[in-house]
Design an enzyme around this catalytic site. Structure first.
Site, short mmCIF file in Angstrom:
data_model
loop_
_atom_site.label_atom_id
_atom_site.label_comp_id
_atom_site.label_asym_id
_atom_site.label_seq_id
_atom_site.Cartn_x
_atom_site.Cartn_y
_atom_site.Cartn_z
N LYS A 17 -11.25 0.60 -1.09
CA LYS A 17 -11.16 2.05 -1.25
C LYS A 17 -10.62 2.35 -2.64
CE LYS A 17 -8.34 2.09 2.42
NZ LYS A 17 -7.48 0.90 2.63
N SER A 25 0.81 -1.22 0.00
CA SER A 25 0.00 0.00 0.00
C SER A 25 0.84 1.26 0.00
CB SER A 25 -0.96 -0.04 1.19
OG SER A 25 -1.88 1.02 1.14
N HIS A 26 0.78 2.04 1.07
CA HIS A 26 1.43 3.34 1.17
C HIS A 26 2.83 3.26 1.77
CE1 HIS A 26 -0.57 2.30 4.86
NE2 HIS A 26 0.17 3.17 5.52
N ASP A 70 -0.66 1.50 -4.17
CA ASP A 70 -1.52 0.59 -4.92
C ASP A 70 -2.81 1.23 -5.39
OD1 ASP A 70 -2.54 0.75 -2.32
OD2 ASP A 70 -3.36 -1.27 -2.37
N ASP A 127 -5.32 2.91 -3.77
CA ASP A 127 -6.59 2.94 -3.05
C ASP A 127 -6.74 4.16 -2.14
OD1 ASP A 127 -4.80 2.13 -1.09
OD2 ASP A 127 -5.84 0.27 -0.60
N ARG A 128 -5.67 4.86 -1.84
CA ARG A 128 -5.76 6.05 -0.99
C ARG A 128 -5.67 7.32 -1.83
NH1 ARG A 128 -3.14 4.89 4.86
NH2 ARG A 128 -3.55 2.66 4.94
N ASP A 140 -1.76 6.58 -3.48
CA ASP A 140 -0.66 5.87 -2.82
C ASP A 140 -0.12 4.76 -3.72
OD1 ASP A 140 -2.83 4.14 -2.65
OD2 ASP A 140 -2.23 3.33 -0.72
#
Length: 540
Positions: free
Chosen positions: A376, A113-114, A279, A281-282, A277
């Site tokens: 998300k 992710s982030h 991947d 999703d953010r 981010d």
């Protein structure tokens, strides 16, 4: 080519957190580490014959090697078909869409992710079920138990698969379909939003900067914003996914998106700024010299749902994580919509979506989404904001300030104390929980405690119960929430969320307004005394 049965020894640290397995890259590179974990998934879910999965990742370091391992393990376990993004790329939102659109049995998304990438960075594996969302806790717990006793795994003995070209291949009896990971996702966005209105917005001279942070959404953003909507070439920066994200920390916030911040707060700033981010999703939303908190963003999106073609006939309800500010619940109350409060972790929203209880949901950690998928979705949130701007003709700041005038302002900040030894963090939280009952009725200056207890969520769909964090409420509509993060790869992060609602004062600075509450939060938990940290490592 043949199937090999390989003897192995278990690892004791393959427990998934709120978003899958997340470890340092060098941990995942240990012999049989990926193989053990993936085989444990197949052991847990049972017979894989006839099943179809999506596979891909955010392009971070070791993605290419891990993807080849998963392909061969899947073939050896009887999987009928894998759908893989070209060159192994697929964003988390796009993967969820692929699962739902094709009615797949689940998927594997390789992302932390982030978190930073590279050999000294982090690596992650998310396992999604047929809902398109993260596997529920009951399943992830069983996978963890299996990983602690695994003694062998199955793997196809073959050369690596070429993932560079579109089309179909076979490995043994398993079909491998290489797809354009952007095409179907972009088509879905065009069905949700009014792209003609957005084209007119950009044709009228509207300007934006989108920071893909050298991560997976670069190609998605170039395709949608520049090629489909007509944003000026170069509107997407850091658009090429890199294994180490070019040294960037792909977390879209005021601390890590430094280049975007300098552009939006500089001279001749564009009208709009956003970032995703690692991947995809953010998201972070910015106007000229103006930042929209994720909590406010969710509330504003909810208040403007009727502007979007896909939602104009109404929405079921909304949900937020307990750590997210209460701003969206005020909107929900005014619009006679249900508002649910869940633990941190997107999987807790999925039951509510599947049972038609909610349409929108979000977390304070820069995650916003809707029931179009079960994750998300960063680009979705950006397109929603662009649609509000196109429909109202107002700037990001004007939209936000008008929202505060209508509903009041919920001041909100999160303080992260990172890299705390796990034993110290666990003891701090346990001792804090034990003293919560004694806090009720106490006054700390202007703050009088009205309630103090662990947050416990009772799922209205599957009736499971989950404890997640500690909440202290005050008489003046302030709150403090404490919880340990489940998204780190080493040590523990103590997250402290500070919130103060005001109906009349809407023009203050969040850090200044919450200065006393933040200090009180640290004192009550004895953070400095127990961790040695005199201030938060990151404040967002």
């Amino acid at each position: 080519m043949s199937i090999k049965i390989v003897s192995t020894s278990p690892y004791d640290d393959q427990k998934m957190g709120t978003a899958g397995l997340r470890k340092k890259s060098k941990v995942v590179m240990q012999p049989n580490y990926v193989e053990n974990f993936v085989q444990s998934i197949f052991n847990t879910i049972g017979d894989a014959r006839g099943k179809v999965y999506v596979l891909g990742g955010d392009g971070r370091f070791y993605n290419d090697i891990a993807i080849q391992k998963i392909i061969k393990i899947a073939a050896a376990n009887g999987v009928a078909k894998l759908i893989i993004g070209r060159n192994g790329f697929v964003s988390t939102p796009a993967a969820s869409h692929i699962i739902l659109m094709n009615k797949l049995d689940g998927g594997f998304v390789l992302s932390a992710s982030h978190n930073p990438g590279g050999i000294d960075g982090d690596f992650g594996i998310k396992y999604a079920n047929q809902s398109g969302g993260q596997a529920p806790s009951q399943v992830s717990d069983k996978i963890y138990q299996n990983s602690k006793t695994i003694r062998e795994y199955k793997i196809f003995d073959s050369e690596d698969i070429d993932l560079s070209g579109l089309g179909t291949q076979k490995l043994g009896d398993m079909i491998i379909e290489i797809i354009d990971p952007v095409k179907d996702y972009a088509a879905m966005m065009e069905q949700i939003f009014d792209f003609d209105a957005l084209r007119k917005l950009f044709a009228g001279g509207f300007t934006m900067k989108f920071d893909a942070m050298n991560a997976v959404t670069g190609p998605y953003a170039v395709k949608i914003f520049e090629e489909m909507l007509g944003a000026a070439p170069g509107s997407v920066i850091n658009a090429t996914p890199l294994p180490d994200f070019g040294g960037l920390h792909p977390d879209p916030n005021l601390v890590h998106a430094k280049e975007l911040i300098s552009i939006l707060y500089g001279e001749n700033a564009p009208d709009f700024g956003a970032a995703n981010d690692g991947d995809g999703d953010r998201n972070m939303i910015l106007g000229r010299k103006f930042f929209v908190s994720p909590s406010d963003s969710l509330a504003i999106i909810t208040d403007n749902y009727a502007l979007i073609p896909a939602y104009k006939d109404g929405i079921y309800g909304v949900a937020r994580s307990a750590a997210t500010s209460t701003a969206v619940c005020r909107v929900a109350q005014a619009r006679d919509l249900p508002c649910y409060e869940v633990p941190t972790g997107w999987k807790y929203f999925v039951n509510l979506m599947d049972s038609n209880r909610i349409t929108f949901c979000g977390e304070e950690s820069f995650g916003t989404g809707s029931s179009h998928i079960r994750e998300k979705d960063g680009i979705w949130a950006v397109l929603f904001w662009l649609s509000i701007i196109a429909a109202t003709g107002k700037s990001v700041e004007e939209i936000t300030v008008e929202h505060w005038r209508k509903y009041g302002r919920t001041y909100y900040i999160r303080n992260d104390y990172e890299g705390v030894p796990t034993d110290i963090a666990d003891k701090l939280m346990a001792d804090l929980e034990a003293k919560l009952p004694s806090l009720v009725g106490q006054s700390f200056g202007e703050y009088t405690v009205t309630a103090a207890a662990p947050f416990v969520y009772n799922d209205p769909v599957d009736h499971s119960s989950t404890a997640n964090g500690l909440i202290i409420k005050f008489a003046n509509e302030a709150r403090i929430i404490y919880r340990l993060s489940g998204t780190g790869s080493s040590g523990a992060t103590i997250r402290v969320y500070n919130e103060q609602y005001s109906k009349d004062n809407i023009s203050g600075d969040s850090l200044e307004v919450l200065k006393k509450l933040s200090a009180l939060a640290a004192d009550i938990a004895e953070i400095s005394l127990r961790t040695g940290k005199t201030q938060a490592d990151v404040t967002t």
